[in-house]
Enzyme design. Structure first.
Site, mmCIF file in Angstrom:
data_model
loop_
_atom_site.group_PDB
_atom_site.id
_atom_site.type_symbol
_atom_site.label_atom_id
_atom_site.label_comp_id
_atom_site.label_asym_id
_atom_site.label_seq_id
_atom_site.Cartn_x
_atom_site.Cartn_y
_atom_site.Cartn_z
ATOM 1 N N CYS A 122 -10.221 -12.252 -0.868
ATOM 2 C CA CYS A 122 -8.994 -11.759 -0.265
ATOM 3 C C CYS A 122 -9.290 -10.574 0.659
ATOM 4 C CB CYS A 122 -7.970 -11.378 -1.338
ATOM 5 S SG CYS A 122 -6.299 -11.265 -0.688
ATOM 6 N N ASP A 193 -3.948 -6.256 -8.084
ATOM 7 C CA ASP A 193 -2.530 -5.987 -7.852
ATOM 8 C C ASP A 193 -1.916 -5.319 -9.068
ATOM 9 O OD1 ASP A 193 -3.242 -8.474 -6.036
ATOM 10 O OD2 ASP A 193 -1.523 -7.429 -5.160
HETATM 11 P P1 RI2 Z 1 -5.733 -3.309 -1.989
HETATM 12 C C1 RI2 Z 1 -3.647 -8.115 -2.213
HETATM 13 O O1 RI2 Z 1 -2.495 -8.886 -2.370
HETATM 14 C C2 RI2 Z 1 -4.848 -8.846 -2.768
HETATM 15 O O2 RI2 Z 1 -4.562 -9.517 -3.996
HETATM 16 C C3 RI2 Z 1 -5.785 -7.664 -2.986
HETATM 17 O O3 RI2 Z 1 -6.893 -7.944 -3.792
HETATM 18 C C4 RI2 Z 1 -4.812 -6.700 -3.647
HETATM 19 O O4 RI2 Z 1 -3.580 -6.874 -2.950
HETATM 20 C C5 RI2 Z 1 -5.251 -5.258 -3.607
HETATM 21 O O5 RI2 Z 1 -5.347 -4.859 -2.271
HETATM 22 P P2 RI2 Z 1 -1.711 -9.454 -1.029
HETATM 23 O O6 RI2 Z 1 -0.966 -8.273 -0.494
HETATM 24 O O7 RI2 Z 1 -4.666 -2.460 -2.625
HETATM 25 O O8 RI2 Z 1 -2.757 -9.979 -0.067
HETATM 26 O O9 RI2 Z 1 -7.105 -3.075 -2.596
HETATM 27 O O10 RI2 Z 1 -0.796 -10.523 -1.554
HETATM 28 O O11 RI2 Z 1 -5.745 -3.222 -0.468
#
Ligand code: RI2
Length: 305
Positions: A122, A193
């Site tokens: 991701c 998350d």
């Molecule tokens: P940071 C994101 O969710 C991903 O799951 C990623 O690993 C998590 O949030 C944490 O992201 P989405 O917003 O806070 O892509 O480390 O659904 O940036």
């Protein structure tokens, strides 16, 4: 809720809330910081505490899985007696989020070997801060970023990694286990998350498969996450809702008629598959989640919707 659900709120607030809901603003840390910023903006328009609490409820409902957003809203509103205090709490949260990410980078970079190769999934700003800190420490290494279907956040990750001058590789999600063997992968770094009191980590869909494959290959899995991604509610038995998003993210409408399409966008990784959680409070085992929650969230004195 495009627009109409925010009637009576200034455009600046509605734009942030809608941006989080549609994932124009995404990433567990960024949606938390932007939620705090939205409340600060609103507090500056003369909104009273009732309106700020209603705003908190609207923000709560934009992305149901990431506890970071709820913790940010609660951090702004709990104990605030005036809108000015909400704004001050928001500034404090935002400042701690910025500092926290730098500390995670510093601590996590210690686990990056010069000449090593790593996988990430991701697009996690916390995981990327580890790679950035390792580059700043003069280390040279490669990172394999997964595409991360269906939203393909891996395309964002590879651009950011390449800009850092890191040896950057792009793979489809299902290539991960093969690459672990072929490319002598030294570690997996992912974000989070929500982290539960029992050490289970909720992250982008596909994380649990990646961690399972790494566990089988005896490759360490590091979760990079600020303390505001830990969930006090799970201490009291609450289950983390797994967000299901529109199937149009997965497949063209009508492409497979009479077929049920599913699009869960998060999954749960058991603590057994996690080597360590790298937080701004230090590097902890997944079993340490309980202690961190008790130490930094304490009792139930938190604002709730
Ligand atoms: P940071 C994101 O969710 C991903 O799951 C990623 O690993 C998590 O949030 C944490 O992201 P989405 O917003 O806070 O892509 O480390 O659904 O940036």
């Amino acid at each position: 809720m495009s627009g109409s659900g925010y009637d009576g709120f200034p455009h600046e607030f509605s734009a942030i809330a809608e941006g989080i809901r549609t994932m124009e603003i995404r990433g567990a840390a960024l949606i938390a910081v932007e939620s705090a910023r939205a409340l600060k903006l609103l507090a500056g328009t003369g909104a009273d505490l009732d309106m700020l609490e209603e705003a908190g409820r609207l923000l709560f409902n934009t992305r149901p899985t990431a506890i970071s957003l709820e913790n940010a809203v609660s951090s702004c509103l709990t104990g605030a007696g005036t809108p000015q205090e909400v704004a001050e709490n928001a500034d404090r949260f935002i400042g701690s989020a910025i500092e926290g990410k730098h500390l995670i980078g510093r601590y996590g970079a210690e686990r990056i070997e010069d000449g090593g190769a790593y996988i990430t999934h991701c697009n996690s700003s916390a995981a990327l801060s580890v790679f950035k800190a390792a580059v700043d420490a003069g280390k040279r290494f490669d990172v394999f970023a997964t595409e991360t279907r269906p939203w393909r956040q891996g395309l964002i990750t590879v651009r950011e990694l390449a800009e850092m001058g890191i040896g950057t590789h792009f793979i489809v999600d299902s290539a991960s286990r093969h690459i672990m063997g072929e490319m002598n992968i030294k570690g997996v770094f992912v974000g989070a998350d929500t982290i539960c009191s029992n050490g289970v980590v909720i992250n982008k869909i596909g994380t649990s498969m990646l961690a399972l494959a790494a566990h089988e290959a005896r490759i360490p899995v590091y979760v990079c996450a600020e303390s505001f991604k830990f969930s006090p509610e799970t201490l009291h038995g609450k289950l983390v809702p797994i967000e299901e998003r529109p199937i149009s993210e997965v497949i063209e409408p009508g492409e497979v008629p009479d077929v049920t399409v599913h699009n869960p966008v998060f999954d749960a990784t058991p603590s057994d598959y996690i080597s360590a959680i790298i937080t701004e409070k230090g590097v902890i085992p997944p079993e340490g989640a309980y202690d961190l929650i008790m130490r930094f969230f304490g009792g139930d004195e938190r604002w709730t919707p």
